[in-house]
Structure formats: C-alpha cells, structure tokens
Motif scaffolding. Structure first.
Motif, PDB file in Angstrom:
ATOM      1  N   GLU A   9      44.216  45.904  44.693  1.00 39.90           N
ATOM      2  CA  GLU A   9      44.464  44.819  43.081  1.00 39.90           C
ATOM      3  C   GLU A   9      45.416  43.173  43.626  1.00 39.90           C
ATOM      4  OE1 GLU A   9      45.944  47.597  40.954  1.00 39.90           O
ATOM      5  OE2 GLU A   9      43.726  48.499  40.458  1.00 39.90           O
ATOM      6  N   TYR A  10      46.830  43.660  44.374  1.00 40.50           N
ATOM      7  CA  TYR A  10      47.863  41.827  44.234  1.00 40.50           C
ATOM      8  C   TYR A  10      47.003  41.400  45.540  1.00 40.50           C
ATOM      9  CZ  TYR A  10      51.675  40.198  46.543  1.00 40.50           C
ATOM     10  OH  TYR A  10      52.750  39.204  46.331  1.00 40.50           O
ATOM     11  N   ARG A  11      46.437  41.970  46.005  1.00 41.73           N
ATOM     12  CA  ARG A  11      45.885  40.189  46.951  1.00 41.73           C
ATOM     13  C   ARG A  11      44.942  40.183  46.461  1.00 41.73           C
ATOM     14  NH1 ARG A  11      41.144  40.136  49.411  1.00 41.73           N
ATOM     15  NH2 ARG A  11      40.499  42.131  48.556  1.00 41.73           N
ATOM     16  N   LEU A  12      43.867  40.603  45.438  1.00 40.74           N
ATOM     17  CA  LEU A  12      42.718  39.880  44.432  1.00 40.74           C
ATOM     18  C   LEU A  12      43.751  39.264  43.349  1.00 40.74           C
ATOM     19  CD1 LEU A  12      39.839  42.518  43.988  1.00 40.74           C
ATOM     20  CD2 LEU A  12      40.418  40.493  45.202  1.00 40.74           C
ATOM     21  N   HIS A  13      44.719  39.492  42.724  1.00 34.81           N
ATOM     22  CA  HIS A  13      45.293  38.889  41.570  1.00 34.81           C
ATOM     23  C   HIS A  13      46.188  37.492  42.206  1.00 34.81           C
ATOM     24  CE1 HIS A  13      48.367  38.759  38.390  1.00 34.81           C
ATOM     25  NE2 HIS A  13      49.066  38.346  39.149  1.00 34.81           N
ATOM     26  N   GLU A  14      46.466  38.007  43.712  1.00 33.98           N
ATOM     27  CA  GLU A  14      46.950  36.662  43.623  1.00 33.98           C
ATOM     28  C   GLU A  14      45.891  35.080  44.269  1.00 33.98           C
ATOM     29  OE1 GLU A  14      50.190  35.393  46.089  1.00 33.98           O
ATOM     30  OE2 GLU A  14      50.552  37.178  44.116  1.00 33.98           O
ATOM     31  N   LEU A  15      44.565  35.621  44.864  1.00 30.44           N
ATOM     32  CA  LEU A  15      43.433  34.981  44.883  1.00 30.44           C
ATOM     33  C   LEU A  15      43.311  34.290  43.531  1.00 30.44           C
ATOM     34  CD1 LEU A  15      41.547  33.625  46.186  1.00 30.44           C
ATOM     35  CD2 LEU A  15      40.025  35.789  46.342  1.00 30.44           C
ATOM     36  N   GLY A  16      43.556  34.735  42.283  1.00 27.94           N
ATOM     37  CA  GLY A  16      42.937  34.003  40.905  1.00 27.94           C
ATOM     38  C   GLY A  16      43.626  33.625  41.208  1.00 27.94           C
ATOM     39  N   ASP A  17      45.592  33.592  40.686  1.00 29.28           N
ATOM     40  CA  ASP A  17      46.174  32.711  40.867  1.00 29.28           C
ATOM     41  C   ASP A  17      46.491  31.416  41.242  1.00 29.28           C
ATOM     42  OD1 ASP A  17      47.198  34.327  39.088  1.00 29.28           O
ATOM     43  OD2 ASP A  17      49.063  35.170  39.883  1.00 29.28           O
ATOM     44  N   PHE A  18      45.994  31.923  42.656  1.00 29.86           N
ATOM     45  CA  PHE A  18      46.031  30.668  43.601  1.00 29.86           C
ATOM     46  C   PHE A  18      45.053  29.818  43.197  1.00 29.86           C
ATOM     47  CE2 PHE A  18      43.868  28.661  47.873  1.00 29.86           C
ATOM     48  CZ  PHE A  18      45.357  27.346  47.926  1.00 29.86           C
ATOM     49  N   LEU A  19      44.079  30.062  42.652  1.00 25.36           N
ATOM     50  CA  LEU A  19      42.419  29.801  42.499  1.00 25.36           C
ATOM     51  C   LEU A  19      42.933  28.875  41.234  1.00 25.36           C
ATOM     52  CD1 LEU A  19      39.493  31.755  43.487  1.00 25.36           C
ATOM     53  CD2 LEU A  19      40.449  29.706  44.422  1.00 25.36           C
ATOM     54  N   ARG A  20      43.256  29.905  40.214  1.00 25.55           N
ATOM     55  CA  ARG A  20      43.794  28.705  38.826  1.00 25.55           C
ATOM     56  C   ARG A  20      44.767  27.236  38.593  1.00 25.55           C
ATOM     57  NH1 ARG A  20      42.927  33.657  37.043  1.00 25.55           N
ATOM     58  NH2 ARG A  20      45.804  34.761  37.285  1.00 25.55           N
ATOM     59  N   GLN A  65      39.816  36.020  38.152  1.00 26.91           N
ATOM     60  CA  GLN A  65      40.256  37.894  37.624  1.00 26.91           C
ATOM     61  C   GLN A  65      40.734  38.486  38.232  1.00 26.91           C
ATOM     62  OE1 GLN A  65      37.574  38.574  34.072  1.00 26.91           O
ATOM     63  NE2 GLN A  65      38.556  37.088  32.827  1.00 26.91           N
ATOM     64  N   GLY A  66      40.351  38.329  39.310  1.00 27.27           N
ATOM     65  CA  GLY A  66      40.996  39.400  40.144  1.00 27.27           C
ATOM     66  C   GLY A  66      39.853  40.126  40.735  1.00 27.27           C
ATOM     67  N   ARG A  67      38.528  40.180  40.079  1.00 26.45           N
ATOM     68  CA  ARG A  67      37.281  41.017  40.097  1.00 26.45           C
ATOM     69  C   ARG A  67      37.289  41.573  41.589  1.00 26.45           C
ATOM     70  NH1 ARG A  67      34.424  41.701  35.503  1.00 26.45           N
ATOM     71  NH2 ARG A  67      35.543  41.595  33.649  1.00 26.45           N
ATOM     72  N   PRO A  68      37.458  42.675  41.283  1.00 24.61           N
ATOM     73  CA  PRO A  68      36.456  43.343  43.230  1.00 24.61           C
ATOM     74  C   PRO A  68      35.578  42.426  43.696  1.00 24.61           C
ATOM     75  CG  PRO A  68      36.740  44.988  41.706  1.00 24.61           C
ATOM     76  CD  PRO A  68      36.976  43.962  41.505  1.00 24.61           C
ATOM     77  N   ILE A  69      34.734  41.567  43.970  1.00 27.15           N
ATOM     78  CA  ILE A  69      34.178  40.878  44.470  1.00 27.15           C
ATOM     79  C   ILE A  69      34.717  39.800  45.975  1.00 27.15           C
ATOM     80  CG2 ILE A  69      32.758  40.460  42.254  1.00 27.15           C
ATOM     81  CD1 ILE A  69      33.978  37.600  42.124  1.00 27.15           C
ATOM     82  N   THR A  70      33.587  39.941  46.723  1.00 26.53           N
ATOM     83  CA  THR A  70      33.985  39.602  48.119  1.00 26.53           C
ATOM     84  C   THR A  70      33.512  38.162  48.274  1.00 26.53           C
ATOM     85  OG1 THR A  70      34.450  41.605  48.876  1.00 26.53           O
ATOM     86  CG2 THR A  70      33.731  39.704  50.651  1.00 26.53           C
TER      87      THR A  70
END
Length: 390
Positions: A9-20, A65-70
């Motif tokens: 969850e932390y990694r996906l949250h970081e990914l979302g923040d990075f893209l934003r 949004q950090g949803r669990p998609i790859t």
C-alpha cells in the motif's frame, strides 16, 4: 502478511504521489495542448495524460489513487514520454510500479567533463585515469601517461582498453607482477559490470574477440566469477625503473555512474615515490611540458581560461545531486560567487550561471514556496535536484 500488505500500500501510494507531482509540473503548452481559461489546477489534467498514454481516464485515476493494478512496461514507457521524465525519474517510476529497474535504453555517449579532467590533474604525481562502461580509458593525467604510456598517442582500436590489454598484450605479463592473480581479479570485476549491459553490442563483440585471442580468458570466462571494486595493493615491474608498488582505488562518478576513476597512490616500498617522480620528470621533458602542480586554492589564485567551466568545477566541490532537492537561486549565486572569489575566477552572471547549470543537466527556474518570516511565505525561483554546501 500484514507487513507485506502495508509495504504494498505504501509503494502504490508513493507511485500515485509521484505521478501527480510529475503531472502538475508539466504545462499544457509543453505537450501541444491549449491552456484554456477554465484551468484551475497547475499542470496537465488526468484526462489529458490518459489520452496521450492511451488508457482510460478511470484506469489512470486508479493508478494515481494507489489501486492495486500493475501497468505494463509499454504503458510505463508511454508515461515516461508523456510526463517528460528524465533517466532517474524513469528508473524511479519502474521501481515503484513493477519493483524492478526499467529495460536498458540506448546507451548515452561517455563524456568526461572539464570538472572531472581538472579533478584528475589535481592528483599530481599520482597516476589517475577515467574508464568507461567497456573499460576504455577516456581521460588521464600526466602521471598516468608517465606510468602506463602516452594515452593520447594510442589511436589503434582497443589500444586504450584495459581488459583487452591485460589479456592480449604480451608485455602486460611482464609489466604486472602476479599477472594471473591480477588478471583474474580484473576479469571478475569486468564480469560484474557486464551484467549491467547485456545488450551492448560492442561489449558482446569485445568478449567474442577475447575468447578467440586469449586462452586464459576463454578458460576463465565460463566460471562466472564476479567481484566488485578495484582497490588494494598493485605491484608493477616497469621496464625503466623496475619494481613499483601502489595502493589502487577505483570509485564511480556520482553524476555518471558508467564512468570510473582509478587512482594509483605510490607506497614507500621499493622507493616508488622517487622512481615515479623520475618517470614523470622524463615524460615532461620529452613532451616539453611544465609539470602540473596542484595548489591550495585560497592562497594561489588560478588564471582563468576563456573556456574554463567554472560552474562545473564549483559543482564538483560545492554541489551534491539529490533527487527532488531544491535550492533557491540566491543561495546558488552566493555559493558560486564566493567559490569563484576564493579560487581567483571571474564568476558568470546570473543568466550565464543558469545556462551552465542547465547544460550540466539540472532543472533551473523551478518556483517553490519559501518562508521569509513567521507565517510569511513567498514563491521564488531555484534549481531542482541540487543541494549546495560550503
């Protein structure tokens, strides 16, 4: 399992923040879109990014949004192009999204900056050189030429390639004390480096030719021995002065990790410092050159050449590349002008400094909020990716 889910969850949250943040910094006109009068937020809209990447708005929204998609490699590469990500940002994106580095890209040319050449020259009587990803010698100082030969005159193919010379030059077996041990160590280090560039056609060709030219390389390469670092004792049997003993140290260049700097520090054994000075004096006399004497900058100002890269020299001593760091233009200018004054250089003006920083791969003119007093803040311009120290 709970810890693993939390890390995910932390990694996906970081990914979302990075893209934003990458989306917010990119102006519509930079990608050929009209700004419009109703745009309330900076940068691109999600729908605009989704359209250029070729995915649905919902899917891209879930990604932010950090949803669990790859996302696939192809989608990530389109994100790299759309969001104008640099090399470091591309790597960061892939690590967040796929938990592995991105596929190898076209390898950039290996260029030794004036600042790095100046760094080599400061070693004086200690031989030093820069080598690239294929172990070609790209830059050197006078002491390096005095010890190993005049690199500037080595124009034949692979004449300046370290791994080729150690395995194919008969003189290397006489020059290097304990040749087999040294050759095995170098091969293990070369093998470690090769793993980073498996698709490099020139490296593949070099290995193929070494397999044909050297029985030892052909016998040892299949062992898959790997080793990092090139440091420790190095003994050489020079044809003019006999035994020389050094401490060898190799380290990567921070801004260009494909480049490595190797320095040979003479040890007192076998009267190595005196012999090396003798070789260096002979080399200077033969080439009609004055020895380069490193000076204490505060006490011996240097004459500035028109082509002198003062910004590169200042960056090498006072700058540190840090991803997502930011420093105000005023702080950059103060540090740079103080450094120039201490070293006897004429500083560039603000515009010239900005142009030089951009030429060194830094993002200039980045606006950011700064606090000027309790509860008071203002926006000012600065440089992204740089931290300045004295």
């Amino acid at each position: 399992m709970v810890g693993q889910r939390q890390r995910q969850e932390y990694r996906l949250h970081e990914l979302g923040d990075f893209l934003r943040t990458r989306r917010a910094r990119l102006m519509p006109e930079a990608v050929g879109l009209p700004r419009g009068s109703r745009r309330k937020t900076p940068g691109l809209r999600r729908a605009e990014v989704a359209q250029m990447v070729g995915v649905s708005v919902d899917w891209y929204t879930w990604l932010e949004q950090g949803r669990p998609i790859t996302p696939s490699t192809q989608v990530l590469e389109r994100l790299v192009q759309t969001l104008r990500l640099d090399v470091n940002e591309r790597t960061h994106l892939f690590l967040l999204a796929q938990q592995q580095p991105p596929p190898a890209q076209f390898l950039e040319p290996e260029i030794v900056s004036p600042a790095l050449q100046h760094f080599l020259d400061q070693f004086g009587a200690r031989p030093a050189f820069v080598s690239g990803r294929r172990w070609d010698i790209l830059a050197w100082n006078d002491a390096g030429c005095a010890l190993f030969g005049d690199y500037s005159q080595m124009t034949a193919p692979r004449e300046r390639n370290t791994i080729w010379n150690i395995f194919t030059d008969p003189q290397a077996r006489q020059f290097v004390v304990d040749w087999e041990e040294d050759a095995r160590h170098l091969l293990a280090q070369f093998r470690s480096m090769y793993g980073r560039y498996p698709a490099d056609a020139q490296l593949t060709e070099l290995i193929h030719d070494l397999m044909l030219a050297s029985p030892e390389f052909r016998a040892w390469w299949p062992d898959h021995e790997v080793q990092s670092g090139q440091e420790g004792r190095k003994a050489l049997n020079h044809p003019q002065v006999g035994l020389l003993v050094f401490e060898r140290l190799t380290f990567q260049v921070f801004d260009t990790p494909d480049l490595k700097v190797t320095v040979y520090t003479p040890l007192e054994e076998a009267d190595t410092p005196r012999k090396l000075e003798q070789l260096l004096d002979q080399w200077h006399q033969h080439h009609g050159r004055q020895p380069h004497i490193p000076q204490a900058a505060d006490n011996h100002p240097q004459a500035q050449r028109p082509e002198q890269d003062t910004v590169g020299l200042w960056l090498a001593q006072c700058g540190q590349r840090v991803e997502d760091a930011w420093v105000a233009n005023s702080e950059v200018m103060t540090s740079y002008t103080n450094w120039c004054a201490a070293h006897g250089y004429t500083p560039k003006k603000a515009k010239g400094l900005s142009q030089a920083l951009a030429a060194h791969g830094l993002e200039v003119g980045v606006r950011q909020w700064v606090y000027t007093g309790p509860g008071m803040r203002t926006k000012t311009r600065g440089v992204r990716g740089l931290r300045v120290h004295d």
